[in-house]
Design a protein around this motif. Structure first.
Motif, PDB file in Angstrom:
ATOM      1  N   ALA A 279       0.909  -1.310  -0.065  1.00 18.64           N
ATOM      2  CA  ALA A 279       0.186  -0.097   0.018  1.00 18.64           C
ATOM      3  C   ALA A 279       0.958   1.195   0.011  1.00 18.64           C
ATOM      4  O   ALA A 279       0.664   2.173  -0.651  1.00 18.64           O
ATOM      5  CB  ALA A 279      -0.854   0.107   1.263  1.00 18.64           C
ATOM      6  N   PHE A 280       1.889   1.268   0.919  1.00 15.43           N
ATOM      7  CA  PHE A 280       2.792   2.527   0.774  1.00 15.43           C
ATOM      8  C   PHE A 280       3.714   2.754  -0.646  1.00 15.43           C
ATOM      9  O   PHE A 280       3.645   3.946  -0.964  1.00 15.43           O
ATOM     10  CB  PHE A 280       3.887   2.586   2.169  1.00 15.43           C
ATOM     11  N   MET A 281       4.220   1.695  -0.869  1.00 14.30           N
ATOM     12  CA  MET A 281       4.631   1.876  -2.165  1.00 14.30           C
ATOM     13  C   MET A 281       3.847   2.330  -3.275  1.00 14.30           C
ATOM     14  O   MET A 281       3.982   3.204  -4.254  1.00 14.30           O
ATOM     15  CB  MET A 281       5.410   0.593  -2.617  1.00 14.30           C
ATOM     16  N   GLY A 282       2.366   1.726  -3.265  1.00 16.39           N
ATOM     17  CA  GLY A 282       1.297   2.258  -4.208  1.00 16.39           C
ATOM     18  C   GLY A 282       1.099   3.841  -4.017  1.00 16.39           C
ATOM     19  O   GLY A 282       1.015   4.671  -5.022  1.00 16.39           O
ATOM     20  N   GLY A 283       1.151   4.225  -2.642  1.00 21.95           N
ATOM     21  CA  GLY A 283       1.147   5.536  -2.318  1.00 21.95           C
ATOM     22  C   GLY A 283       1.932   6.501  -2.885  1.00 21.95           C
ATOM     23  O   GLY A 283       1.846   7.670  -3.472  1.00 21.95           O
ATOM     24  N   MET A 284       3.225   6.281  -2.647  1.00 24.87           N
ATOM     25  CA  MET A 284       4.340   6.912  -3.358  1.00 24.87           C
ATOM     26  C   MET A 284       4.426   6.926  -4.823  1.00 24.87           C
ATOM     27  O   MET A 284       4.506   7.971  -5.316  1.00 24.87           O
ATOM     28  CB  MET A 284       5.640   6.323  -2.800  1.00 24.87           C
ATOM     29  N   SER A 285       4.087   5.818  -5.374  1.00 29.60           N
ATOM     30  CA  SER A 285       3.820   5.789  -6.931  1.00 29.60           C
ATOM     31  C   SER A 285       2.868   6.937  -7.248  1.00 29.60           C
ATOM     32  O   SER A 285       2.780   7.674  -8.180  1.00 29.60           O
ATOM     33  CB  SER A 285       3.403   4.521  -7.371  1.00 29.60           C
ATOM     34  N   ARG A 286       1.641   6.890  -6.677  1.00 31.58           N
ATOM     35  CA  ARG A 286       0.521   7.600  -6.971  1.00 31.58           C
ATOM     36  C   ARG A 286       0.928   9.174  -6.753  1.00 31.58           C
ATOM     37  O   ARG A 286       0.521   9.931  -7.545  1.00 31.58           O
ATOM     38  CB  ARG A 286      -0.724   7.229  -6.074  1.00 31.58           C
ATOM     39  N   GLY A 297       7.377   6.310   2.937  1.00 32.05           N
ATOM     40  CA  GLY A 297       6.124   5.886   3.285  1.00 32.05           C
ATOM     41  C   GLY A 297       5.833   6.707   4.720  1.00 32.05           C
ATOM     42  O   GLY A 297       4.634   6.961   5.040  1.00 32.05           O
ATOM     43  N   GLY A 298       6.685   6.979   5.578  1.00 26.19           N
ATOM     44  CA  GLY A 298       6.398   7.428   6.865  1.00 26.19           C
ATOM     45  C   GLY A 298       5.902   8.871   6.526  1.00 26.19           C
ATOM     46  O   GLY A 298       5.021   9.532   7.566  1.00 26.19           O
TER      47      GLY A 298
END
Length: 631
Positions: A279-286, A297-298
């Motif tokens: 999820a956090f890698m997805g958020g950084m990608s988005r 991610g933090g």
């Protein structure tokens, strides 16, 4: 075949498990059941040793090993003779790591796309001739003329020499349509040329160009680890306790130790291990796809919990492009003399207003004087000597230290003034103004709807100007006449935390660093601000600050949803297994489906469809240049 070999080398435990599984199938066909049991059990013990060593190492570092249940499940299946289940659990653990790696790679695709497209070669035109020499982009000097062929990437920041050309700037600005540029206009490195060759003139070295700065930020973000352990640790201990309690009760009530193993098989903690990183890698990608580089991610987790937002004014809430409204000289100076002296001194200032003063002087055809005795006092002003004249330009308080007769200008809402003293006498002031960004008020309102209810403005401007801007954008708490150190103290004193700080200039770097989340407006901002910040907005669009908070909230929500989904499915399976309705082998297969559901749900954090909808309703930021504030 080479791809398969690479996968086996990358995941040796997966490869060994598959090979041993096939070998066991062959031995079983030959009737050597005992050999199969020893083979599978031996593999399980090896994996227990590897996993156990890692778990002990993490526990020594203060992190509870969430893989304890998997180790206990392997040992339990070996002891009760469920050796096929042993093999499946080993495959589940090793395959889970491979699935996580694949999912993280899927989510990181947009981040890597920037790194893969770094311009390496420039086509240099020698001495204005048509002869082209290919050189490394790092050797391009300011002023060099470069040929950019169709569909090639512009290697450095430049200005267009050709009459006109179209460039794809989508990777930099998010604008999907080609942008028309004309002779003399800026062309960003990283943009892609259209269908016709274009000639550009380098205006920056490769290391200082926009695209290289973006790549550096992306590399830093990619290297940052998401808060996987923290999220997992919140649930590891209670989840392990519940699993052992259900397994123990099942054994105690039934008197059958196989029940203990069957419960633990479906209790493996892969959902806890997989949900957060994906999820956090997805958020950084988005975020990267939306023109926001998030350094870890933090940062997303803090954005999701933010309660207060602090804005710098100049270049953040306003466009940061000053317009000189009027020049107010004191006798015996004329308007031209005052403007000329101010512009001559402002050549040695890094403040945003300096460029506007210089531009205004140049438009009037005034010749600027040069000197080697000029000193800038950051956030105050400049002292310069031109022949027998000592010129002081800057804030009223700074000028008043050198000219006791200085007095404040009569300003209307939103205006600000820079003051001048010459040889110890007050010489007058220059009044400027700065237009508030069209989407500033909407951004503050959007942040309030996202739970960031407290808004503050910190500025070096005088209080009347600051209050006027604050009323326009809907900010209720204002602190004016701030030096950089004052801004740092103000942010540290805020109680409603976490605190987001949004700024753009060199003087914002300290406060960006001390905020819980520093967001730099990197499109026009300084390198110092970008390096100090936790997130960098690559576009000149204030609304991206609200978008960053929305992405953070979505990411954390999806990560927690995925964790709870995995926990709920696992507990459901544990209860069913406690009644002896799920054999150990079937339970191991069902747990793989739980892992898959967790990963697929966590991948929703990439948020492609949500971003398409958001772009469809997003307001465009005006490009018109307007007036600005004091120091």
């Amino acid at each position: 075949m080479s791809t398969l070999q690479g996968a086996f080398r990358r995941y040796p435990v997966v490869a060994a498990t598959i090979v041993i599984g096939l070998l066991g199938l062959l031995l079983w066909a030959l009737g050597l059941t005992v050999a199969v049991q020893w083979l599978f059990s031996g593999l399980g013990l090896v994996v227990v040793g590897i996993q156990g060593a890692g778990m002990i190492r993490r526990m020594r570092q203060g992190s509870f090993g969430v893989d304890l249940l998997a180790i206990l499940a392997i040992i339990a299946t070996i002891l009760v003779g469920e050796y096929v289940a042993t093999l499946l659990i080993v495959l589940m653990l090793s395959g889970g790591a491979a699935l996580e790696d694949y999912a993280a790679g899927r989510a990181q695709r947009e981040l890597n796309a920037l790194l893969d497209r770094v311009p390496q070669i420039a086509h240099l035109l020698r001495d204005g001739s048509s002869d082209v020499e290919d050189v490394p982009a790092t050797l391009v000097q300011i002023g060099d003329q470069l040929l950019v062929r169709p569909a090639e990437i512009v290697p450095v920041d430049a200005e267009l020499v050709s009459a006109a050309a179209a460039f794809d700037e989508s990777s930099l600005t998010g604008e999907s349509l080609p942008v028309e540029r004309h002779a003399g206009e800026a062309v960003l490195s990283g943009s892609i040329n259209g269908q016709a060759a274009a000639i550009v003139r380098a205006t920056a070295l490769a290391a200082d160009s926009q695209y290289q700065q973006i790549v550096a930020l992306v590399a830093e973000a990619s290297a940052s680890k998401a808060p996987v352990v923290r999220l997992a640790d919140r649930y590891a201990v209670p989840f392990t306790g519940v699993a052992l309690l259900i397994a123990g009760l099942a054994w105690f009530v039934s008197g059958d130790p196989v029940r203990f193993a069957e419960v633990l098989v479906v209790a493996t903690p892969c959902p806890l291990l997989l949900a957060a990183p994906v999820a956090f890698m997805g958020g950084m990608s988005r975020s990267a796809r939306n023109g926001i580089i998030v350094k870890g991610g933090g940062v997303l987790e803090k954005l999701a919990r933010a309660r207060t937002v602090v804005f710098d004014k100049t270049g953040t809430l306003t466009y940061g492009t000053p317009t000189i409204a009027r020049v107010c000289p004191e006798p015996p100076f004329t308007e031209g003399e005052l403007l000329g002296l101010a512009a001559s001194a402002e050549q040695y200032s890094s403040h945003v207003l300096a460029a506007s003063v210089i531009t205004a002087a140049e438009l009037q055809g005034l010749e600027l004087q040069r000197t080697e005795t000029a000193v800038e006092v950051p956030a105050h002003g400049v002292t310069a000597r031109f022949g027998d004249q000592e010129v002081i330009v800057g804030k009223l308080s700074f000028v008043a230290e050198h000219a006791a007769d200085a007095y404040p200008a009569d300003l209307v809402g939103g205006e600000l003034a820079i003051y001048l003293a010459v040889n110890g006498r007050f010489a007058g002031c220059i009044v400027a103004s700065d237009q508030v960004r069209d989407n500033a008020r909407a951004t503050v309102q959007a942040l309030d709807k996202l739970g960031v209810h407290e808004s503050v403005m910190l500025t070096g401007d005088a209080r009347p100007t600051a209050n006027h801007i604050a009323r326009q954008v809907g900010i209720t708490r204002v602190r004016a006449d701030c030096l950089p150190a004052d801004k740092v103290d103000a942010v540290r004193a805020i109680r409603e935390r976490p605190v987001i700080m949004v700024g753009d200039g060199v003087n914002d770097a300290p406060v960006l660093a001390v905020a819980d989340v520093g967001i730099a407006m990197g499109a026009k901002g300084s390198t110092a601000a970008s390096e100090s910040a936790d997130a960098v907005i690559l576009l000149d669009d204030l609304s991206r600050a609200a978008r960053a908070v929305a992405i953070g909230r979505d990411t954390v929500r999806i990560a927690l949803q995925s964790i709870w989904l995995g926990i709920a499915l696992s507990i459901g399976l544990m209860i069913v297994a406690a009644f002896g309705l799920i054999p150990a082998t079937v339970g191991a297969l069902l747990q793989e489906l739980v892992d898959l559901a967790t990963i697929l749900n966590a991948l929703r954090a990439i948020g492609g469809r949500r971003d398409v909808r958001a772009r469809g309703v997003a307001a465009r930021v005006p490009t018109a240049t307007q007036p600005v504030p004091t120091r």
